[in-house]
Design an enzyme around this catalytic site. Sequence first.
Site, PDB file in Angstrom:
ATOM      1  N   GLU A   1      41.735  49.516  40.520  1.00 22.16           N
ATOM      2  CA  GLU A   1      42.429  49.350  39.374  1.00 22.16           C
ATOM      3  C   GLU A   1      43.392  50.707  39.091  1.00 22.16           C
ATOM      4  O   GLU A   1      44.729  50.474  38.985  1.00 22.16           O
ATOM      5  CB  GLU A   1      41.655  49.072  37.895  1.00 22.16           C
ATOM      6  CG  GLU A   1      40.748  48.024  37.783  1.00 22.16           C
ATOM      7  CD  GLU A   1      39.975  47.965  36.710  1.00 22.16           C
ATOM      8  OE1 GLU A   1      40.458  47.428  35.712  1.00 22.16           O
ATOM      9  OE2 GLU A   1      38.778  48.514  36.908  1.00 22.16           O
TER      10      GLU A   1
ATOM     11  N   HIS B   1      49.999  31.742  47.478  1.00 25.06           N
ATOM     12  CA  HIS B   1      49.967  31.442  46.136  1.00 25.06           C
ATOM     13  C   HIS B   1      48.743  31.683  45.339  1.00 25.06           C
ATOM     14  O   HIS B   1      48.323  30.879  44.439  1.00 25.06           O
ATOM     15  CB  HIS B   1      50.854  29.920  45.868  1.00 25.06           C
ATOM     16  CG  HIS B   1      51.856  29.808  46.579  1.00 25.06           C
ATOM     17  ND1 HIS B   1      53.161  29.810  45.795  1.00 25.06           N
ATOM     18  CD2 HIS B   1      51.898  29.318  47.732  1.00 25.06           C
ATOM     19  CE1 HIS B   1      53.918  29.475  46.776  1.00 25.06           C
ATOM     20  NE2 HIS B   1      53.306  28.983  47.893  1.00 25.06           N
TER      21      HIS B   1
ATOM     22  N   SER C   1      30.155  50.468  32.117  1.00 18.81           N
ATOM     23  CA  SER C   1      30.710  50.229  30.730  1.00 18.81           C
ATOM     24  C   SER C   1      29.714  50.979  30.026  1.00 18.81           C
ATOM     25  O   SER C   1      28.701  51.050  29.933  1.00 18.81           O
ATOM     26  CB  SER C   1      30.684  48.579  30.438  1.00 18.81           C
ATOM     27  OG  SER C   1      30.746  48.481  29.047  1.00 18.81           O
TER      28      SER C   1
ATOM     29  N   LYS D   1      27.513  45.807  33.481  1.00 21.59           N
ATOM     30  CA  LYS D   1      28.959  45.725  34.179  1.00 21.59           C
ATOM     31  C   LYS D   1      29.021  46.815  35.175  1.00 21.59           C
ATOM     32  O   LYS D   1      28.546  47.892  35.199  1.00 21.59           O
ATOM     33  CB  LYS D   1      30.147  46.443  33.162  1.00 21.59           C
ATOM     34  CG  LYS D   1      30.243  45.320  32.120  1.00 21.59           C
ATOM     35  CD  LYS D   1      31.165  44.315  32.404  1.00 21.59           C
ATOM     36  CE  LYS D   1      32.714  44.903  32.422  1.00 21.59           C
ATOM     37  NZ  LYS D   1      33.732  44.148  32.771  1.00 21.59           N
TER      38      LYS D   1
END
Length: 458
Positions: A291, A157, A278, A284
């Site tokens: 992704e 979980h 970024s 970043k």
Amino acid sequence: MNQKTWGGRFTDGTDARVEAFTESISFDRRLYRHDIIASQAHARMLAEVGLLTATEAEQIVSSLEEIGAEIEAGKMEFSISLEDIHTHLERRLIEKLGDVGRKLHTARSRNDQVVTALKLWTRDAIDELDALLAELQKAFVESAEREAGVIIPGYTHLQRAQPVLAAHYFLAYVEKLQRDRDRLRDCRARVNVLPLGAAALAGTSLPINRESVRAKLSSDSVARNSLDVSSDRDFALEFVFCLALIATHLSGWAEEWVIWSTTEFNFLDLPDAFCTGSSIMPHKKNPDVLELTRGKSGRVIGALQQLFVLVKGLPLAYNRDLQEDKPAIFDAFDTVAGCLSVAAPLVRQTKLRREVIASRLEAGFLDATTLMESLIARGVPMRSAHEAVGNLVRECEKRKCRLAELPDSMFEAVAPGQSVAIKSSLGVSNALTAFKSYGSTAPAEVERQLREWKERLS
Ligand code: ARG
């Protein structure tokens, strides 16, 4: 002259819009190599049974070889008026050989031809995927070796559950990928059944020898029912299912590593070469490869859905709808092959942030379940042990401390006379070494499995 292979019956030419609408050459040209191989086997068989002379067959075989080279050199002109790769190859053969070229399609239909080429292509695709999957397995095994001895929190979980060895964690993915390979091997058995010779739908009155073609193409067997052959895309659905499941495995893994690479977790040091920055935020470092791996799984699962909908209402035997199978199959394959080829080097170059992981390892009561099991081993009924440890955890929450920091008296109350032994087995490292069962994270067990995988994948 009407260029169509079926021109004889027609007076009027095809509407240009229909040609554009019905073409498949834009995507099925990638079958050219497999179609050539199948045609060469077919031509040789035709000579064996006397439908071609040996010289004619050899002319066809070598001309097809030349046409393959022309395609590879970018010299072939593709046109939607010739619909598909099969017609292009035949038309070019006729240009080269005249009447001899006009004999190749003897005892053959595009219906059995197209599915034969697609099956041969799929067989190669499976072999390519197997190698890519093995490469990713090796990358995980290398990580397991590199991080041997490192303990990480195991989650259920996404909440801290029990400690596991990092090697155990990496080997979990090796198992999933092995099932993916096994599934593909199983699918390959049905891919490798030869459709050619079924002709349009009913077979042929000509004296062909399908067994001879089978042997030439290294298929395992010949499809038994000609009527089944041209509508059968089970193999394609199975193949894309295998791809969808690989994509799903990769997506779950990618999601995990996206989470693990956040500042909040900070478990991973992802390689710069596999991250992007970024355009506005200078600090970043984004896990775009992970992704996109997660995102691309949608395309592959979508392709499976597309194929199901495509075939669900089709009567026997060939229906033109089936031409639409290839974009889905090719895209699913390309997507998964692409994901796998970046996944392996990414895994190889990613390191665990051991200090960060170690510094927070005692948080989250990873030793609670082992504590419960030590009470059970000392004769406390499971449910009572569960409740007792639950109470101890509640006490820890109140005092903001770990289980090992509770006073002896609290353990004495649960297991009279055994509190010292019990307390000394607390802590994540002790909890980890307490594991024993087959397949568990017990160090000896993980070490054995790691050894076996290294041997198996070498
Ligand atoms: N272009 C077609 C396909 O990809 C080839 C088969 C056409 N067969 C037919 N009878 N029209 O499926």
